[in-house]
Design an enzyme around this catalytic site. Sequence first.
Site, PDB file in Angstrom:
ATOM      1  N   ARG A 282       0.799  -1.212   0.000  1.00 47.37           N
ATOM      2  CA  ARG A 282       0.000   0.000   0.000  1.00 47.37           C
ATOM      3  C   ARG A 282       0.846   1.283   0.000  1.00 47.37           C
ATOM      4  O   ARG A 282       0.550   2.222  -0.732  1.00 47.37           O
ATOM      5  CB  ARG A 282      -0.890  -0.026   1.247  1.00 47.37           C
ATOM      6  CG  ARG A 282      -2.049   0.910   1.224  1.00 47.37           C
ATOM      7  CD  ARG A 282      -3.128   0.442   2.171  1.00 47.37           C
ATOM      8  NE  ARG A 282      -2.552  -0.280   3.315  1.00 47.37           N
ATOM      9  CZ  ARG A 282      -2.283   0.277   4.493  1.00 47.37           C
ATOM     10  NH1 ARG A 282      -2.525   1.542   4.692  1.00 47.37           N
ATOM     11  NH2 ARG A 282      -1.777  -0.439   5.483  1.00 47.37           N
TER      12      ARG A 282
ATOM     13  N   LYS B 154      -1.491 -19.039   4.402  1.00 44.32           N
ATOM     14  CA  LYS B 154      -2.562 -19.349   5.326  1.00 44.32           C
ATOM     15  C   LYS B 154      -3.062 -18.054   5.967  1.00 44.32           C
ATOM     16  O   LYS B 154      -2.313 -17.085   5.955  1.00 44.32           O
ATOM     17  CB  LYS B 154      -2.108 -20.350   6.378  1.00 44.32           C
ATOM     18  CG  LYS B 154      -0.980 -19.820   7.270  1.00 44.32           C
ATOM     19  CD  LYS B 154      -0.746 -20.671   8.471  1.00 44.32           C
ATOM     20  CE  LYS B 154      -1.753 -20.381   9.568  1.00 44.32           C
ATOM     21  NZ  LYS B 154      -1.152 -20.333  10.909  1.00 44.32           N
TER      22      LYS B 154
ATOM     23  N   ASP C 257       1.465 -24.465   3.383  1.00 45.71           N
ATOM     24  CA  ASP C 257       1.463 -24.898   4.782  1.00 45.71           C
ATOM     25  C   ASP C 257       2.939 -25.071   5.094  1.00 45.71           C
ATOM     26  O   ASP C 257       3.559 -26.042   4.647  1.00 45.71           O
ATOM     27  CB  ASP C 257       0.715 -26.223   4.946  1.00 45.71           C
ATOM     28  CG  ASP C 257       0.657 -26.637   6.410  1.00 45.71           C
ATOM     29  OD1 ASP C 257       1.690 -26.525   7.096  1.00 45.71           O
ATOM     30  OD2 ASP C 257      -0.415 -27.064   6.869  1.00 45.71           O
ATOM     31  N   HIS C 258       3.515 -24.135   5.819  1.00 45.73           N
ATOM     32  CA  HIS C 258       4.988 -24.128   5.882  1.00 45.73           C
ATOM     33  C   HIS C 258       5.546 -25.387   6.549  1.00 45.73           C
ATOM     34  O   HIS C 258       6.710 -25.718   6.367  1.00 45.73           O
ATOM     35  CB  HIS C 258       5.518 -22.837   6.512  1.00 45.73           C
ATOM     36  CG  HIS C 258       5.503 -22.803   8.007  1.00 45.73           C
ATOM     37  ND1 HIS C 258       4.394 -22.449   8.724  1.00 45.73           N
ATOM     38  CD2 HIS C 258       6.466 -23.066   8.924  1.00 45.73           C
ATOM     39  CE1 HIS C 258       4.683 -22.502  10.016  1.00 45.73           C
ATOM     40  NE2 HIS C 258       5.931 -22.873  10.166  1.00 45.73           N
TER      41      HIS C 258
ATOM     42  N   LYS D 268       9.249 -28.261   5.924  1.00 45.40           N
ATOM     43  CA  LYS D 268      10.283 -28.604   6.907  1.00 45.40           C
ATOM     44  C   LYS D 268      10.929 -29.924   6.513  1.00 45.40           C
ATOM     45  O   LYS D 268      10.236 -30.889   6.212  1.00 45.40           O
ATOM     46  CB  LYS D 268       9.668 -28.725   8.306  1.00 45.40           C
ATOM     47  CG  LYS D 268       9.239 -27.396   8.906  1.00 45.40           C
ATOM     48  CD  LYS D 268       8.677 -27.617  10.297  1.00 45.40           C
ATOM     49  CE  LYS D 268       8.035 -26.361  10.854  1.00 45.40           C
ATOM     50  NZ  LYS D 268       8.961 -25.445  11.486  1.00 45.40           N
TER      51      LYS D 268
ATOM     52  N   GLU E 250       4.605 -24.441  22.091  1.00 42.12           N
ATOM     53  CA  GLU E 250       5.457 -23.249  21.966  1.00 42.12           C
ATOM     54  C   GLU E 250       5.595 -22.599  23.324  1.00 42.12           C
ATOM     55  O   GLU E 250       4.638 -22.604  24.110  1.00 42.12           O
ATOM     56  CB  GLU E 250       4.824 -22.255  20.991  1.00 42.12           C
ATOM     57  CG  GLU E 250       4.741 -22.791  19.580  1.00 42.12           C
ATOM     58  CD  GLU E 250       4.167 -21.762  18.620  1.00 42.12           C
ATOM     59  OE1 GLU E 250       4.958 -21.031  18.022  1.00 42.12           O
ATOM     60  OE2 GLU E 250       2.937 -21.684  18.495  1.00 42.12           O
TER      61      GLU E 250
ATOM     62  N   ASP F 149      -5.231 -21.979  14.128  1.00 39.55           N
ATOM     63  CA  ASP F 149      -3.867 -21.531  13.852  1.00 39.55           C
ATOM     64  C   ASP F 149      -2.935 -22.702  13.554  1.00 39.55           C
ATOM     65  O   ASP F 149      -2.104 -22.624  12.662  1.00 39.55           O
ATOM     66  CB  ASP F 149      -3.347 -20.738  15.062  1.00 39.55           C
ATOM     67  CG  ASP F 149      -2.034 -20.037  14.779  1.00 39.55           C
ATOM     68  OD1 ASP F 149      -1.889 -19.489  13.670  1.00 39.55           O
ATOM     69  OD2 ASP F 149      -1.144 -20.042  15.651  1.00 39.55           O
TER      70      ASP F 149
ATOM     71  N   HIS G  26      -1.289 -27.364  10.049  1.00 39.84           N
ATOM     72  CA  HIS G  26      -0.014 -28.044  10.298  1.00 39.84           C
ATOM     73  C   HIS G  26      -0.185 -29.419  10.946  1.00 39.84           C
ATOM     74  O   HIS G  26       0.410 -30.399  10.535  1.00 39.84           O
ATOM     75  CB  HIS G  26       0.888 -27.205  11.207  1.00 39.84           C
ATOM     76  CG  HIS G  26       1.045 -25.780  10.769  1.00 39.84           C
ATOM     77  ND1 HIS G  26       1.080 -25.400   9.449  1.00 39.84           N
ATOM     78  CD2 HIS G  26       1.194 -24.640  11.484  1.00 39.84           C
ATOM     79  CE1 HIS G  26       1.252 -24.087   9.380  1.00 39.84           C
ATOM     80  NE2 HIS G  26       1.312 -23.607  10.594  1.00 39.84           N
TER      81      HIS G  26
ATOM     82  N   LYS H 177       0.233 -22.129  23.063  1.00 35.87           N
ATOM     83  CA  LYS H 177       1.213 -21.060  23.291  1.00 35.87           C
ATOM     84  C   LYS H 177       1.569 -21.078  24.774  1.00 35.87           C
ATOM     85  O   LYS H 177       0.780 -21.537  25.605  1.00 35.87           O
ATOM     86  CB  LYS H 177       0.597 -19.698  22.957  1.00 35.87           C
ATOM     87  CG  LYS H 177       0.118 -19.561  21.511  1.00 35.87           C
ATOM     88  CD  LYS H 177       1.242 -19.221  20.581  1.00 35.87           C
ATOM     89  CE  LYS H 177       0.771 -19.029  19.160  1.00 35.87           C
ATOM     90  NZ  LYS H 177       1.844 -19.136  18.185  1.00 35.87           N
TER      91      LYS H 177
ATOM     92  N   LYS I  74       9.456 -25.064  23.640  1.00 37.04           N
ATOM     93  CA  LYS I  74       9.078 -25.270  22.234  1.00 37.04           C
ATOM     94  C   LYS I  74       9.470 -26.686  21.851  1.00 37.04           C
ATOM     95  O   LYS I  74      10.642 -27.060  21.906  1.00 37.04           O
ATOM     96  CB  LYS I  74       9.802 -24.265  21.348  1.00 37.04           C
ATOM     97  CG  LYS I  74       9.640 -24.598  19.865  1.00 37.04           C
ATOM     98  CD  LYS I  74       9.453 -23.366  19.014  1.00 37.04           C
ATOM     99  CE  LYS I  74       9.215 -23.766  17.562  1.00 37.04           C
ATOM    100  NZ  LYS I  74       8.035 -23.228  16.976  1.00 37.04           N
TER     101      LYS I  74
HETATM  102  C1  BG6 Z   1       2.270 -20.422  12.268  1.00 36.92           C
HETATM  103  C2  BG6 Z   1       1.335 -19.931  13.329  1.00 36.92           C
HETATM  104  O1  BG6 Z   1       1.567 -20.955  11.182  1.00 36.92           O
HETATM  105  O2  BG6 Z   1       3.111 -21.421  12.810  1.00 36.92           O
HETATM  106  C3  BG6 Z   1       2.101 -19.401  14.523  1.00 36.92           C
HETATM  107  O3  BG6 Z   1       0.506 -18.901  12.817  1.00 36.92           O
HETATM  108  C4  BG6 Z   1       3.070 -20.442  15.023  1.00 36.92           C
HETATM  109  O4  BG6 Z   1       1.215 -19.016  15.566  1.00 36.92           O
HETATM  110  C5  BG6 Z   1       3.916 -20.972  13.876  1.00 36.92           C
HETATM  111  O5  BG6 Z   1       3.887 -19.835  16.009  1.00 36.92           O
HETATM  112  C6  BG6 Z   1       4.766 -22.133  14.330  1.00 36.92           C
HETATM  113  O6  BG6 Z   1       5.681 -22.442  13.327  1.00 36.92           O
HETATM  114  P1  BG6 Z   1       7.064 -23.127  13.650  1.00 36.92           P
HETATM  115  O7  BG6 Z   1       7.686 -23.337  12.322  1.00 36.92           O
HETATM  116  O8  BG6 Z   1       7.806 -22.181  14.543  1.00 36.92           O
HETATM  117  O9  BG6 Z   1       6.715 -24.396  14.362  1.00 36.92           O
END
Ligand code: BG6
Length: 516
Positions: free
Chosen positions: A70, A176, A205-206, A210, A244, A263, A268, A368, A373
Amino acid sequence: MAVAAGRPTEQEVPENPLTVGLERLPVAPTTLVIFGATGDLARRKLLPALYNLAHEGALPERFFLVGVSRKEKEDEDYRGECEEAIRRFSRRAPDEAVLKGLLDNVRYVPGTFDEDSVYTQLGEVLDGFEKEAGEPLNRAFYLSTAPSFFHVIVEKLGQSNLASHETADVRLIIEKPFGTTLEEARELNRRVLAIFEETQVFRIDHYLGKETVQNLMAFRFANGMFEPLWNRNYIDYVQITAAEDLGIGTRADYYDQAGALRDLIQNHMLQLLCHVAMEPPVNFAAEEVRNEKVKVLQAIPEPTAAEIPKMAVRAQYTAGHAGGEDVPGYLEEPGVPPGSNTETYAALRLEVDNWRWAGVPFYLRTGKRLARKVTEIAVTLKPVPHLAFSEGGSLGVQPNQLVLTLQPNEGVSLQLGAKIPGTRMKIRPVNMEFLYGTAFLSQSPEAYERLITDAMRGDATLFTRNDEVEAQWRICDPIVTAWESTPGPLPTYEAGSQGPEEANSLLRPGDRWRAI
Ligand code: BG6
């Protein structure tokens, strides 16, 4: 092929058997357009990923980047912002020549996503790059914006004839969340697929990018010893944890609308479950792999209103001590509305009703501000049928547990019973371990590096297909609806703890949550 500046030449690379097989695949010349170019995701993940690809010589020989956002600014200002983000967030310190090479081909197009002029200007920039390159360039549009803009951008790309190209491939990458309900996901699919073909669409979907998630398939399908046990006859239960220690940071606006189930579980964690439960695909082509994952999701019964309280638990964190400091509770976090009933913890017990898995509980939990983690998949085998040891020796005999750790300390560990040295037959569990960090002499790439490369190559294996995302929502939607219509207050857990007591109610007698 020319070696990018800053990379060692082949002669300089020492021969090491552990690096055998590590390679990068060729990518056709491409222009990547990032919508939401100044946002958090672009700065923290996408730009550093692009830099690292450049560093490894994994970007196409001709690669151009356009940022769309923007705020009014010049190309030069945007380049400065890219540089700052890369220096701050890249997993390796940038090499000046590589960085300059990348930034030289960056342009910026300002405007709001519903303005026609943005797309006219974008078209001109894209054509300009092609003239400069003297050849057609593939185009990849990356939607890294608030989800409310996804369909707006898609429709504008269609109207301005940017959704296809006569002689090059055009692809759409969508971040997402893909909808916040089943209905929304369907509607978004409908709108996207009215303009683009499914083969052009890459839903991110990241977790799928991995290394350790992909290793799950290697682990299952490249080793003869686990697959014969991988079923209801030998496996007692499966537990998937994505814990986390961090809170919600500055994301209250997003998170309070989403909650833990949307989330992490809808996307995931269901992906992880699919990788554990899927049948072996006939090959690793995108369609074959995704067909098998969809079958798993379809085998999970849609939860009924009566079942939900027995198979789903939610909770919210209160003030406590996490990550070495005193931290506030969710309701005291900046930006969280007073009295919010959004869950920061969710746990489910799911069943995959098919031949292989009938009767095996799949426990999923995420939250969270938990103790630490950790993302892991723990597969607990059935106990041995008979213990021939004397009572004292039997006490330490535990069912075997196979733990696949995704983060941190990526690896696989198998818990076995072993005799404690000494004259008596005493048993206790020991671990047999494989650690990624020590077995391979290379740092794992970030998920986004892999995903951006695959999307530019047109390989959709690690992306969520339209029917897959709808199948995920079919499972989560009834739970979201039930929770939203049940007044609070929610069960709570102290920040830095193992999560709420209530999560134990999901377990069968004898099953246990692993310590976080
Ligand atoms: C994201 C969520 O998709 O994944 C976050 O929106 C989360 O809330 C994150 O912290 C976790 O990803 P990773 O790769 O750190 O496990």
